[in-house]
Design a protein around this motif. Structure first.
Motif, PDB file in Angstrom:
ATOM      1  N   PRO A  28       0.753  -1.010  -0.204  1.00  0.00           N
ATOM      2  CA  PRO A  28       0.411   0.396  -0.230  1.00  0.00           C
ATOM      3  C   PRO A  28       1.135   1.338  -0.141  1.00  0.00           C
ATOM      4  CG  PRO A  28       0.050  -1.278   2.147  1.00  0.00           C
ATOM      5  CD  PRO A  28       1.371  -1.859   1.599  1.00  0.00           C
ATOM      6  N   LEU A  29       0.698   2.184  -0.668  1.00  0.00           N
ATOM      7  CA  LEU A  29       1.155   3.178  -0.500  1.00  0.00           C
ATOM      8  C   LEU A  29       0.497   4.771  -0.718  1.00  0.00           C
ATOM      9  CD1 LEU A  29       3.950   4.605  -1.039  1.00  0.00           C
ATOM     10  CD2 LEU A  29       3.735   4.738  -3.214  1.00  0.00           C
ATOM     11  N   THR A  30       0.673   5.861  -0.214  1.00  0.00           N
ATOM     12  CA  THR A  30      -0.672   7.114  -0.584  1.00  0.00           C
ATOM     13  C   THR A  30       0.551   8.220  -0.766  1.00  0.00           C
ATOM     14  OG1 THR A  30      -2.328   6.466   1.082  1.00  0.00           O
ATOM     15  CG2 THR A  30      -2.024   9.138   0.754  1.00  0.00           C
ATOM     16  N   ILE A  31      -0.571   8.404  -2.214  1.00  0.00           N
ATOM     17  CA  ILE A  31       1.007   9.751  -2.224  1.00  0.00           C
ATOM     18  C   ILE A  31       0.103  10.872  -2.047  1.00  0.00           C
ATOM     19  CG2 ILE A  31       2.330  10.664  -3.901  1.00  0.00           C
ATOM     20  CD1 ILE A  31       3.392   8.158  -5.344  1.00  0.00           C
ATOM     21  N   TYR A  32       0.855  12.005  -1.814  1.00  0.00           N
ATOM     22  CA  TYR A  32      -0.420  13.349  -2.141  1.00  0.00           C
ATOM     23  C   TYR A  32       0.274  14.555  -2.961  1.00  0.00           C
ATOM     24  CZ  TYR A  32      -2.171  12.689   2.463  1.00  0.00           C
ATOM     25  OH  TYR A  32      -3.020  12.591   3.960  1.00  0.00           O
ATOM     26  N   LEU A  33      -0.457  14.778  -3.458  1.00  0.00           N
ATOM     27  CA  LEU A  33      -0.047  16.275  -4.638  1.00  0.00           C
ATOM     28  C   LEU A  33      -0.027  17.326  -4.609  1.00  0.00           C
ATOM     29  CD1 LEU A  33      -0.535  12.679  -6.646  1.00  0.00           C
ATOM     30  CD2 LEU A  33       0.996  14.282  -8.201  1.00  0.00           C
ATOM     31  N   THR A  34       0.289  18.312  -3.952  1.00  0.00           N
ATOM     32  CA  THR A  34      -0.096  19.444  -3.745  1.00  0.00           C
ATOM     33  C   THR A  34       0.909  20.643  -4.921  1.00  0.00           C
ATOM     34  OG1 THR A  34       1.637  19.754  -2.196  1.00  0.00           O
ATOM     35  CG2 THR A  34      -0.618  18.874  -1.523  1.00  0.00           C
ATOM     36  N   GLY A  35       0.244  21.754  -5.288  1.00  0.00           N
ATOM     37  CA  GLY A  35       0.388  22.327  -5.762  1.00  0.00           C
ATOM     38  C   GLY A  35      -0.713  23.522  -6.336  1.00  0.00           C
ATOM     39  N   ASP A  36      -0.106  24.594  -7.177  1.00  0.00           N
ATOM     40  CA  ASP A  36      -0.952  25.750  -7.556  1.00  0.00           C
ATOM     41  C   ASP A  36      -1.481  24.927  -8.631  1.00  0.00           C
ATOM     42  OD1 ASP A  36      -0.793  27.179  -6.175  1.00  0.00           O
ATOM     43  OD2 ASP A  36       1.207  28.102  -7.742  1.00  0.00           O
ATOM     44  N   LEU A  37      -3.031  25.272  -9.120  1.00  0.00           N
ATOM     45  CA  LEU A  37      -3.528  25.465 -10.346  1.00  0.00           C
ATOM     46  C   LEU A  37      -2.743  25.284 -11.667  1.00  0.00           C
ATOM     47  CD1 LEU A  37      -6.947  26.918  -9.826  1.00  0.00           C
ATOM     48  CD2 LEU A  37      -6.629  25.054  -9.856  1.00  0.00           C
ATOM     49  N   LYS A 119      -2.252   9.356   6.703  1.00  0.00           N
ATOM     50  CA  LYS A 119      -0.972   9.892   5.988  1.00  0.00           C
ATOM     51  C   LYS A 119      -0.042   9.512   5.052  1.00  0.00           C
ATOM     52  CE  LYS A 119       0.258  11.084  11.194  1.00  0.00           C
ATOM     53  NZ  LYS A 119       0.935  10.292  11.813  1.00  0.00           N
ATOM     54  N   ALA A 120       0.293  10.714   4.479  1.00  0.00           N
ATOM     55  CA  ALA A 120       1.200   9.854   2.849  1.00  0.00           C
ATOM     56  C   ALA A 120       2.685   8.944   3.122  1.00  0.00           C
ATOM     57  CB  ALA A 120       0.967  11.299   2.536  1.00  0.00           C
ATOM     58  N   ASP A 121       2.799   8.668   2.172  1.00  0.00           N
ATOM     59  CA  ASP A 121       4.137   7.762   2.283  1.00  0.00           C
ATOM     60  C   ASP A 121       5.337   9.043   1.269  1.00  0.00           C
ATOM     61  OD1 ASP A 121       3.757   5.529   3.277  1.00  0.00           O
ATOM     62  OD2 ASP A 121       2.449   4.964   1.915  1.00  0.00           O
ATOM     63  N   ILE A 122       4.229   9.383   0.458  1.00  0.00           N
ATOM     64  CA  ILE A 122       5.330  10.929   0.071  1.00  0.00           C
ATOM     65  C   ILE A 122       4.717  11.794  -0.548  1.00  0.00           C
ATOM     66  CG2 ILE A 122       5.160   9.347  -2.124  1.00  0.00           C
ATOM     67  CD1 ILE A 122       7.560  10.337  -3.380  1.00  0.00           C
ATOM     68  N   HIS A 123       5.604  12.934  -0.261  1.00  0.00           N
ATOM     69  CA  HIS A 123       4.243  14.434   0.116  1.00  0.00           C
ATOM     70  C   HIS A 123       4.935  14.410  -1.597  1.00  0.00           C
ATOM     71  CE1 HIS A 123       2.910  18.258   1.056  1.00  0.00           C
ATOM     72  NE2 HIS A 123       2.736  18.191  -0.373  1.00  0.00           N
ATOM     73  N   LEU A 124       4.660  15.230  -2.847  1.00  0.00           N
ATOM     74  CA  LEU A 124       4.653  16.050  -3.964  1.00  0.00           C
ATOM     75  C   LEU A 124       4.424  16.594  -3.861  1.00  0.00           C
ATOM     76  CD1 LEU A 124       4.805  12.626  -6.958  1.00  0.00           C
ATOM     77  CD2 LEU A 124       6.391  12.953  -5.148  1.00  0.00           C
ATOM     78  N   HIS A 125       5.351  18.391  -3.587  1.00  0.00           N
ATOM     79  CA  HIS A 125       4.757  19.769  -4.217  1.00  0.00           C
ATOM     80  C   HIS A 125       5.570  20.062  -5.274  1.00  0.00           C
ATOM     81  CE1 HIS A 125       2.849  23.505  -3.133  1.00  0.00           C
ATOM     82  NE2 HIS A 125       4.321  23.827  -3.387  1.00  0.00           N
ATOM     83  N   LEU A 126       4.706  20.375  -6.556  1.00  0.00           N
ATOM     84  CA  LEU A 126       5.270  21.751  -7.564  1.00  0.00           C
ATOM     85  C   LEU A 126       4.482  22.686  -7.601  1.00  0.00           C
ATOM     86  CD1 LEU A 126       3.364  17.905  -8.708  1.00  0.00           C
ATOM     87  CD2 LEU A 126       4.842  19.203 -10.092  1.00  0.00           C
ATOM     88  N   ARG A 127       5.565  23.669  -8.098  1.00  0.00           N
ATOM     89  CA  ARG A 127       5.427  25.182  -8.149  1.00  0.00           C
ATOM     90  C   ARG A 127       5.848  25.536  -9.509  1.00  0.00           C
ATOM     91  NH1 ARG A 127       9.516  24.190  -4.662  1.00  0.00           N
ATOM     92  NH2 ARG A 127       7.755  23.986  -2.472  1.00  0.00           N
ATOM     93  N   TYR A 128       5.881  26.362  -9.859  1.00  0.00           N
ATOM     94  CA  TYR A 128       6.149  27.287 -11.309  1.00  0.00           C
ATOM     95  C   TYR A 128       7.850  27.976 -10.470  1.00  0.00           C
ATOM     96  CZ  TYR A 128       1.259  27.278 -12.549  1.00  0.00           C
ATOM     97  OH  TYR A 128       0.435  26.732 -12.723  1.00  0.00           O
ATOM     98  N   LYS A 129       8.086  27.731 -11.570  1.00  0.00           N
ATOM     99  CA  LYS A 129       9.492  28.546 -11.562  1.00  0.00           C
ATOM    100  C   LYS A 129       9.308  29.031 -12.824  1.00  0.00           C
ATOM    101  CE  LYS A 129      14.627  27.018  -9.739  1.00  0.00           C
ATOM    102  NZ  LYS A 129      15.557  26.810 -10.358  1.00  0.00           N
TER     103      LYS A 129
END
Length: 152
Positions: A28-37, A119-129
């Protein structure tokens, strides 16, 4: 746990990172993905899901909240909680039933489900650069750490 920062030059690089991540996924694995639209959360999810074996398109489950993908060795559930008005709505859809020993759950906008998601196993946060994207990969469990250890 480890934090890894990468620059993603374009959509293809985002999909390629998803493909890399998929190589090391073990349920089992839970991945959170966050960041702007528009930051690339669904694009990254597409790279993961198609690399696991899905042949069709991967659409954002913005209106359905969840899109299931069944494979012989795992079930993948792609959640998009952007339009979720109240976390309690997750209880009505049976949210706990999705998180099983054979599930991989990709959760976009997890903050909207606060208090009802595992809870997430891994958190992936994307942002503009500038014209690119930057992704921050944070391991939050040994399973998440194993994935980050294998990302180049």
């Amino acid at each position: 746990m480890t934090l890894l920062l990468k620059t993603l030059e374009n959509e293809q690089a985002t999909v390629a990172l998803g493909q890399q991540i998929a190589q090391w996924i073990v349920p089992p694995l839970t991945i959170y993905l966050t960041g702007d639209l528009g930051a690339g959360k669904t694009t990254l999810s597409r790279g993961i899901i198609q690399s696991l074996g899905h042949q069709g398109t991967v659409k954002s489950p913005t209106y359905t909240l969840v899109e299931p993908y069944e494979f012989s060795d795992m079930d993948v559930f792609h959640f998009d909680l952007y339009r979720l008005a109240d976390p309690e709505e997750l209880e009505f859809m049976g949210i706990r039933d999705y998180f099983t020993d054979r599930s991989v759950c990709l959760v976009e906008w997890p903050d909207n489900g606060h208090g009802l998601l595992p809870k997430a196993d891994i958190h992936l946060h994307l942002r503009y650069k500038e014209s690119q994207r930057q992704i921050e990969l944070q391991a939050l469990s040994p399973a998440g750490q194993a994935i980050i250890n294998n990302i180049k």
